[in-house]
Design a protein around this motif. Structure first.
Motif, mmCIF file in Angstrom:
data_model
loop_
_atom_site.group_PDB
_atom_site.id
_atom_site.type_symbol
_atom_site.label_atom_id
_atom_site.label_comp_id
_atom_site.label_asym_id
_atom_site.label_seq_id
_atom_site.Cartn_x
_atom_site.Cartn_y
_atom_site.Cartn_z
ATOM 1 N N TRP A 148 -7.514 -12.980 1.968
ATOM 2 C CA TRP A 148 -8.009 -11.615 1.974
ATOM 3 C C TRP A 148 -8.180 -11.076 3.390
ATOM 4 O O TRP A 148 -8.205 -11.838 4.364
ATOM 5 C CB TRP A 148 -9.357 -11.563 1.235
ATOM 6 C CG TRP A 148 -9.210 -11.604 -0.259
ATOM 7 C CD1 TRP A 148 -8.188 -11.075 -1.000
ATOM 8 C CD2 TRP A 148 -10.115 -12.201 -1.202
ATOM 9 N NE1 TRP A 148 -8.404 -11.299 -2.350
ATOM 10 C CE2 TRP A 148 -9.580 -11.977 -2.499
ATOM 11 C CE3 TRP A 148 -11.335 -12.866 -1.082
ATOM 12 C CZ2 TRP A 148 -10.217 -12.416 -3.660
ATOM 13 C CZ3 TRP A 148 -11.966 -13.320 -2.245
ATOM 14 C CH2 TRP A 148 -11.410 -13.091 -3.513
ATOM 15 N N PHE A 149 -8.324 -9.774 3.473
ATOM 16 C CA PHE A 149 -8.598 -9.148 4.768
ATOM 17 C C PHE A 149 -9.881 -9.738 5.341
ATOM 18 O O PHE A 149 -10.863 -9.923 4.631
ATOM 19 C CB PHE A 149 -8.706 -7.633 4.610
ATOM 20 C CG PHE A 149 -7.386 -6.990 4.356
ATOM 21 C CD1 PHE A 149 -6.581 -6.582 5.398
ATOM 22 C CD2 PHE A 149 -6.932 -6.813 3.058
ATOM 23 C CE1 PHE A 149 -5.331 -6.010 5.162
ATOM 24 C CE2 PHE A 149 -5.684 -6.246 2.807
ATOM 25 C CZ PHE A 149 -4.898 -5.848 3.871
ATOM 26 N N GLY A 150 -9.834 -10.044 6.619
ATOM 27 C CA GLY A 150 -10.994 -10.640 7.266
ATOM 28 C C GLY A 150 -10.993 -12.154 7.236
ATOM 29 O O GLY A 150 -11.853 -12.786 7.860
ATOM 30 N N THR A 152 -11.100 -8.269 -0.240
ATOM 31 C CA THR A 152 -11.957 -8.833 0.801
ATOM 32 C C THR A 152 -12.940 -9.809 0.149
ATOM 33 O O THR A 152 -13.257 -9.682 -1.044
ATOM 34 C CB THR A 152 -12.772 -7.757 1.539
ATOM 35 O OG1 THR A 152 -13.688 -7.156 0.609
ATOM 36 C CG2 THR A 152 -11.886 -6.683 2.159
ATOM 37 N N ARG A 161 -8.995 1.099 -3.271
ATOM 38 C CA ARG A 161 -9.186 0.883 -1.843
ATOM 39 C C ARG A 161 -9.127 -0.622 -1.580
ATOM 40 O O ARG A 161 -9.688 -1.414 -2.336
ATOM 41 C CB ARG A 161 -10.539 1.417 -1.376
ATOM 42 C CG ARG A 161 -10.671 2.937 -1.450
ATOM 43 C CD ARG A 161 -11.933 3.413 -0.749
ATOM 44 N NE ARG A 161 -13.047 2.494 -0.934
ATOM 45 C CZ ARG A 161 -13.926 2.154 0.027
ATOM 46 N NH1 ARG A 161 -13.810 2.650 1.227
ATOM 47 N NH2 ARG A 161 -14.930 1.327 -0.238
ATOM 48 N N VAL A 162 -8.422 -1.003 -0.514
ATOM 49 C CA VAL A 162 -8.287 -2.416 -0.178
ATOM 50 C C VAL A 162 -9.657 -3.087 -0.056
ATOM 51 O O VAL A 162 -9.864 -4.223 -0.485
ATOM 52 C CB VAL A 162 -7.484 -2.551 1.133
ATOM 53 C CG1 VAL A 162 -7.587 -3.954 1.698
ATOM 54 C CG2 VAL A 162 -6.020 -2.196 0.883
ATOM 55 N N GLU A 163 -10.616 -2.348 0.501
ATOM 56 C CA GLU A 163 -11.962 -2.908 0.694
ATOM 57 C C GLU A 163 -12.629 -3.281 -0.629
ATOM 58 O O GLU A 163 -13.544 -4.105 -0.665
ATOM 59 C CB GLU A 163 -12.857 -1.903 1.424
ATOM 60 C CG GLU A 163 -12.417 -1.532 2.824
ATOM 61 C CD GLU A 163 -11.328 -0.452 2.839
ATOM 62 O OE1 GLU A 163 -10.894 -0.085 3.944
ATOM 63 O OE2 GLU A 163 -10.895 0.012 1.760
ATOM 64 N N ASP A 164 -12.171 -2.676 -1.728
ATOM 65 C CA ASP A 164 -12.792 -2.922 -3.035
ATOM 66 C C ASP A 164 -12.167 -4.080 -3.806
ATOM 67 O O ASP A 164 -12.743 -4.548 -4.797
ATOM 68 C CB ASP A 164 -12.717 -1.656 -3.903
ATOM 69 C CG ASP A 164 -13.576 -0.526 -3.345
ATOM 70 O OD1 ASP A 164 -14.539 -0.817 -2.614
ATOM 71 O OD2 ASP A 164 -13.263 0.643 -3.645
ATOM 72 N N ARG A 187 0.839 -1.208 0.000
ATOM 73 C CA ARG A 187 0.000 0.000 0.000
ATOM 74 C C ARG A 187 0.864 1.244 0.000
ATOM 75 O O ARG A 187 1.921 1.259 0.612
ATOM 76 C CB ARG A 187 -0.902 0.016 1.235
ATOM 77 C CG ARG A 187 -2.144 -0.818 1.045
ATOM 78 C CD ARG A 187 -3.074 -0.669 2.217
ATOM 79 N NE ARG A 187 -2.749 -1.633 3.257
ATOM 80 C CZ ARG A 187 -3.462 -1.764 4.369
ATOM 81 N NH1 ARG A 187 -4.494 -0.994 4.594
ATOM 82 N NH2 ARG A 187 -3.145 -2.661 5.273
ATOM 83 N N GLU A 236 -16.041 -9.842 0.628
ATOM 84 C CA GLU A 236 -17.217 -9.049 0.275
ATOM 85 C C GLU A 236 -17.041 -8.375 -1.078
ATOM 86 O O GLU A 236 -17.981 -8.277 -1.870
ATOM 87 C CB GLU A 236 -17.487 -7.995 1.357
ATOM 88 C CG GLU A 236 -17.879 -8.563 2.708
ATOM 89 C CD GLU A 236 -16.702 -9.096 3.508
ATOM 90 O OE1 GLU A 236 -16.945 -9.862 4.478
ATOM 91 O OE2 GLU A 236 -15.526 -8.788 3.182
ATOM 92 N N ALA A 237 -15.823 -7.908 -1.355
ATOM 93 C CA ALA A 237 -15.546 -7.272 -2.647
ATOM 94 C C ALA A 237 -15.738 -8.277 -3.781
ATOM 95 O O ALA A 237 -16.303 -7.948 -4.834
ATOM 96 C CB ALA A 237 -14.125 -6.714 -2.668
#
Length: 228
Positions: free
Chosen positions: A148-150, A42, A36-39, A26, A44-45
């Motif tokens: 992934w994150f999470g 994850t 964005r990492v969230e996109d 990053r 969810e992404a």
């Protein structure tokens, strides 16, 4: 009577890949290649925008295949005839393997593989672009083989076991403040020799050999000294 080889455990992070031209995870703005990492990183992404996530990792994979192992990767591989070498990496590229290292544990997954989105055990090689048409034998979509994150880090227990057995520990290109690197070091034996190669080492490190250089400049001379 043959003597058992001394065991070296190497913990590597983004810094060693950066020396091969691969961007570190990053930037200062918290974005990863403008995303964005969230996109893109994850579960969810992937559920929301699977094509965007596949595109992101397809681009990472193309960058990886265009990059070459650097002098640090090659030096670590050169340790294998003399030592029992195990590499624990936070990187998802295959540069350690391409340099010749034979025992590499990827904590965060591998770009060179894909896995079923349903069956974690179904993992296949992947060196081309993934598409939404890629499915497992039961028709479930394939996803990047990335932690992934999470998500849990499934290989952390193996990494801890390796660390406990090490005679020497070498940390390259990862700060001693970030999990899992910092967490893993606490499992090293008090008798283990610990070395750190990083251009910006944290202050206050005691009992550790610190080489304040980038990986491709700091690792080869250290390895040479161990091979004498």
């Amino acid at each position: 009577m043959s003597h058992a080889k001394a065991k070296i455990v190497v913990l590597t992070g983004a810094g060693i890949s950066a020396d091969s031209g691969l961007k570190t995870f990053r930037d200062s703005g918290g974005l990863w290649e403008g995303h964005r990492v969230e996109d893109v990183a994850t579960p969810e992404a992937f559920a929301r925008h699977p094509q965007r996530v596949l595109d992101f990792y397809n681009e990472r994979r193309r960058q990886m295949l265009a990059a070459a192992p650097n002098a640090a990767h090659k030096a670590l591989a050169a340790l294998e005839p003399a030592y029992d070498v195990a590499i624990i990496t936070q990187n998802v590229d295959n540069l350690h393997e391409r340099a010749g290292s034979t025992r590499v544990l990827h904590l965060h997954g591998e770009l060179a593989k894909a896995r079923s989105s349903v069956d974690e055990a179904y993992v296949v090689p992947c060196l081309g672009d993934q598409t939404l048409a890629d499915v497992d034998p039961h028709g479930a979509p394939m996803r990047p083989f990335i932690v992934w994150f999470g998500e849990a880090v499934p290989l952390i227990d193996t990494a801890i076991e390796w660390m406990r057995d090490a005679d020497k520990v070498l940390v390259v290109g990862t700060s001693m403040k970030v999990y899992p690197a910092a967490g893993l070091l606490q499992y090293a034996s008090p008798q283990a020799e610990v070395s750190l190669v990083d251009p910006h080492p944290p202050t206050g490190l005691t009992e550790i050999e610190v080489i304040a250089k980038i990986a491709k400049e700091g690792v080869p001379p250290l390895v040479s000294s161990w091979l004498k």
